[in-house]
Scaffold this active site. Structure first.
Site, PDB file in Angstrom:
ATOM      1  N   GLU A 137      72.618  48.993  42.039  1.00 45.48           N
ATOM      2  CA  GLU A 137      71.514  49.461  42.879  1.00 45.48           C
ATOM      3  C   GLU A 137      72.084  50.053  44.171  1.00 45.48           C
ATOM      4  OE1 GLU A 137      69.541  45.705  43.243  1.00 45.48           O
ATOM      5  OE2 GLU A 137      69.407  45.567  41.068  1.00 45.48           O
TER       6      GLU A 137
ATOM      7  N   GLU B 280      69.149  43.451  37.396  1.00 43.09           N
ATOM      8  CA  GLU B 280      70.465  42.805  37.437  1.00 43.09           C
ATOM      9  C   GLU B 280      70.959  42.368  36.056  1.00 43.09           C
ATOM     10  OE1 GLU B 280      68.083  42.263  39.614  1.00 43.09           O
ATOM     11  OE2 GLU B 280      68.969  42.837  41.525  1.00 43.09           O
TER      12      GLU B 280
ATOM     13  N   HIS C  89      69.010  35.622  51.266  1.00 42.69           N
ATOM     14  CA  HIS C  89      70.094  36.560  51.574  1.00 42.69           C
ATOM     15  C   HIS C  89      71.337  35.883  52.101  1.00 42.69           C
ATOM     16  CE1 HIS C  89      66.678  39.351  51.438  1.00 42.69           C
ATOM     17  NE2 HIS C  89      67.573  40.243  51.081  1.00 42.69           N
TER      18      HIS C  89
END
Ligand SMILES: Cc1ncc(C[n+]2csc(CCOP(=O)(O)OP(=O)(O)O)c2C)c(N)n1
Ligand SMILES: [Mg+2]
Length: 801
Positions: free
Chosen positions: A502, A533, A600
């Site tokens: 990506e 993914e 994250h």
């Protein structure tokens, strides 16, 4: 039925004379009868196979009955050089290609370590594989072989691998370096056949792949075997509108759009199957675009597998319907109706096939059981030697079941003889029995453990070490620039390398490792993908299995979890489950550890190292180390995950002159600060916090030795950490995974495996992040992950103890 009797013989690969021959009606008839014979043979294998399980000769069985005719038809259009990524129903397809035969098939059913040609006794029956790499790890002549990628049991897992194997043809077709791929591809003109059950199309993998295939347009032929059930659950509960071809209407190619060409055909209709596959496979072979065949009205004459019976969940009407529409029965009727043969001939054929299957089944059984029986006799004799009458009676009792077993297992021998030694403590032949057991164990155990990683010359652990060369005027660059410079040279030098993910193509990845490189090296080699993914990983895997060297990017480590099934079940087991026949030297590149917030800044390293045995896991602390690891990985044949540190992209680093040559060996920790008081073991971005803490601890009079393990799999092959521990006698393992995550693994490796407990002055400690996901922003990070003050506090306490 609109059927041209000669149609299904018109293979484009046949030479002119052969075509001439086959235009005779006789040849056609013989060919159709031989197809029917193959269907009969495969059915008989299923029937006898099930019986072998039910009578205790095999542990479990899953068979291809009810799917024979379609597979015979599709095998006609599978050419040398093509690839298959399928599932456990494909035995007839494999018989028709000659990839399996009755004897080999049963050897796998018996899990015969010597004679199962596909997995060496490791995989369940009907899980096939052909050789892609030879014993030296070099890719075989895939252009002139039927290439069967090793099967896995998780439903739909084969889809993502299939996407990659089909996509590899696109790569070969567009490459400027075709001369270097001559054993791997016929200029990209091959097709990947992918088979899947109707119910398995409910899996996300399926949808991800049909969408991706529709977008990227690769020569992928998907065959959905629709028998109406996924074990007991009917299609109505699996699929929208109860039909996968109906549900896929939006993905179907239309004039001027991309998408997938879709066919429907009945699984019992031999003529229509030949006709449909001929048209559909020619289409995909010529246009290099995907096609899907929804093969309807298939059956399961014996139910799903040897576990359970379908009478429990199928109505009597359904069972009756399945009997009437059995594909072999329909083909037989069709043969008679078209006067292609006679009832007498068919009956003779049926008897002959039964005898043949029985004969080869027996041969496989004898091959399997004889060496076990020989060992059994040898062991039993040793166990009886020199005993007095009382002990002999006891021993005969203990050995009774073993001696009378018709299908003894190796484990039965170990159990019974060990029991003898336990019960007859003063056994006069004790040493001989023990030696026998030890030798037998030593001989057999490797069959069950070998080939987890490449063991031959192309083992990544054998890559020679090339030290980095630093010239006096070596440039100093930011970490991301180091990578960018490296990838630029790499793509210039190595035509096997591809990179995608990506935001990787156009903008050159979110941290600019590939900035500007798509324009320079081409959109065919460095490109963007959808947010998918699982299939990014599968795509890379399929490409790697075909001899390419993809570097597939997962944008953030947190999102690796989307692909963990493929990584764990497929990639990490490939070399092992194929008994070394296949390798996938895929590199999954990702970035992680500290950033921001719950989704994250994850560092689920415990999850990863536990799920990915069979892959290597690299955790470089900076980008020069990362480059050295990429170089090492590209020289070996093993799959790997490489996690770049998010806090390393702006770190200034000196660039080695031999940037595409130097290697960082796997499994070799590096002492990045020497010290005498305590050994701190860590990796990745946490090292920078530790280095900060070490400076302050030094001011407090505590001299820390900091070790970067560099790779978690493999881990410190030469036990270098123990050397440090012998010096400091204190050790702490620090990382930012959850408590008991990867830090527990580090602890177990050093304290238990390396025997570090012998050198401890104080209890060894682990220091990790909190059990919850890290909270947002810098303070969230401070309170969630190990911080400098915490490290100072724990180490001060350990020194004070
Ligand atoms: C991911 C996963 N979930 C569950 C199973 C157990 N399982 C094995 S086969 C099967 C049904 C598959 O049905 P279908 O795709 O229609 O294939 P069929 O067996 O009918 O040919 C299930 C649920 C599995 N192997 N993998
Ligand atoms: Mg099914």
């Amino acid at each position: 039925m609109n059927f041209d009797p000669y149609f299904c013989l018109m293979e484009s690969t046949l030479d002119a004379t052969a075509k001439q021959d086959m235009l005779s009606f006789e040849a056609f008839r013989n060919s159709v009868i031989s197809d029917y014979r193959m269907a009969l043979l495969s059915r008989e294998v299923s029937l006898l196979g099930r019986r072998e399980v039910l009578t205790g000769k095999a542990k479990f069985g899953i068979f291809g009955d009810g799917k024979e005719v379609a597979q015979i038809a599709l095998a006609k259009f599978f050419q040398k050089g093509d690839f298959r990524s399928g599932y456990y129903r494909d035995q007839t397809f494999m018989f028709a290609l000659g990839v399996t035969n009755v004897e080999d098939y049963f050897s796998q059913l018996y899990s015969d370590v010597y004679h199962d040609p596909y997995s060496g006794g490791k995989n369940m029956n009907a899980h096939f594989a052909t050789e892609f790499v030879n014993k030296n790890g070099l890719w075989s002549d895939l252009v002139n072989s039927y290439n069967i990628s090793a099967d896995i049991a998780p439903t739909a897992g084969q889809m993502v691998r299939a996407l990659g194997m089909a996509f590899a043809s696109n790569c070969f077709r567009s490459s400027k370096h075709k001369d270097q791929f001559s054993n791997l591809s016929n200029n990209g003109n091959e097709v990947c056949f992918c088979t899947i059950g109707d119910a398995s199309t409910s899996e996300g993998h399926f949808w991800e792949v049909v969408n991706a295939a529709g977008v990227i347009q690769a020569p992928l032929a998907i065959f959905v075997y629709d028998d109406g059930y996924g074990i007991s659950v009917p299609t109505s509960l699996q699929t929208t509108k109860g039909s996968i071809s109906e549900a896929l209407k939006g993905i179907e190619i239309e004039h001027g759009t991309n998408g997938i060409k879709i066919y429907t055909v009945k699984g019992w209709d031999y003529a229509a199957l030949c006709e449909t596959f001929e048209e559909g496979i020619s289409y995909t072979r010529e246009t290099h675009t995907p096609v899907l065949f929804h093969i309807q009205e298939m059956t399961q004459p014996q139910g799903h597998s040897t576990s359970g019976s379908h009478e429990r969940y199928k109505s009597s009407e359904r069972l009756q319907w399945e009997r009437e529409w059995d594909c072999n029965k329909k083909m037989r009727e069709w043969l008679l109706l078209n006067e292609l043969t006679t009832e007498d001939i068919l009956q003779e054929l049926e008897i002959e096939v039964k005898q043949e299957v029985r004969f080869f089944k027996l041969a496989a059984w004898e091959k399997y059981i004889s060496p076990i029986k020989e060992k059994l006799i040898e062991g039993v004799q040793l166990a009886q030697e020199g005993l007095n009458d009382t002990d002999l009676k006891l021993v005969l009792d203990l050995l009774h079941d073993l001696v009378h077993s018709k299908e003894p297992l190796k484990r039965d021998i170990f159990r019974a003889l060990n029991l003898v030694l336990e019960k007859v403590t003063n056994h006069p032949n004790k040493i001989a029995v023990r030696d026998f057991l030890d030798a037998y164990y030593k001989q057999q155990a490797p069959f069950y453990s070998k080939d987890l990683y490449n063991e031959g010359p192309l083992s990544t652990l054998n890559v020679s070490v090339v030290e980095p060369i630093y010239t006096v005027d070596a440039p100093i660059l930011n970490g991301y620039e180091v990578l960018n410079h490296y990838f630029d040279l790499l793509f210039e030098q190595n035509p096997f390398v591809y990179a995608f993910g990506e935001d990787l193509g156009n903008i050159g990845d979110v941290n600019q490792g590939f900035a500007g490189l798509q324009i320079k090296h081409g959109v065919d080699r460095i490109f963007d993908t959808g947010i998918r993914e699982q299939s990014i990983i599968g795509q890379a895997h399929g490409m790697a299995m075909r001899g390419l060297r993809p570097i597939a990017e997962i944008q953030y480590l947190d999102y690796l979890l989307y692909g963990i099934q493929t990584l764990s079940d497929d990639i990490a087991t490939l070399h092992y489950r194929s008994n070394g026949l296949q390798s996938s030297p895929v590199i999954i590149r990702t970035r992680g550890h500290r950033l921001e917030g719950i989704f994250h800044s994850g560092s689920p390293m415990g999850v990863i190292i536990n799920a990915l045995r069979g892959m290597y896991v690299c955790v470089p602390r900076n980008m020069v180390q990362a480059v050295g690891m990429y170089n090492t990985l590209l020289r070996g044949n093993d799959p790997a995950l490489l996690i770049e540190c998010l806090n390393g992209y702006r770190l200034k680093e000196t660039v080695p002159a031999n940037i595409t040559e130097f290697t960082v060996p796997l499994g070799k920790p590096e002492v990045i600060k020497e010290g005498n008081d305590i050994t701190i073991v860590s990796y990745g971005s946490t090292l920078r916090i530790i280095e900060d803490a070490a400076i302050r601890l030094n001011d407090m009079g505590i001299d820390c030795e900091i070790i970067d393990v560099q790779t978690l799999l493999p881990f410190d092959i030469n036990h270098q950490i123990l050397v440090s521990l012998k010096k400091t006698n204190r050790i702490i393992f620090i990382d930012e995974d959850v408590p008991g995550g990867a830090s527990a693994y580090l602890y177990q490796q050093v304290i238990e495996v390396q025997g570090g407990y012998r050198y401890l002055d104080v209890a060894a400690r682990t220091l990790s992040a909190k059990a919850h996901r890290p909270a947002f922003a810098s303070d969230g990070d401070y309170f969630s992950k190990p911080n400098t003050e915490e490290i100072i506090k724990v180490i001060s306490e350990m020194i004070a103890e």
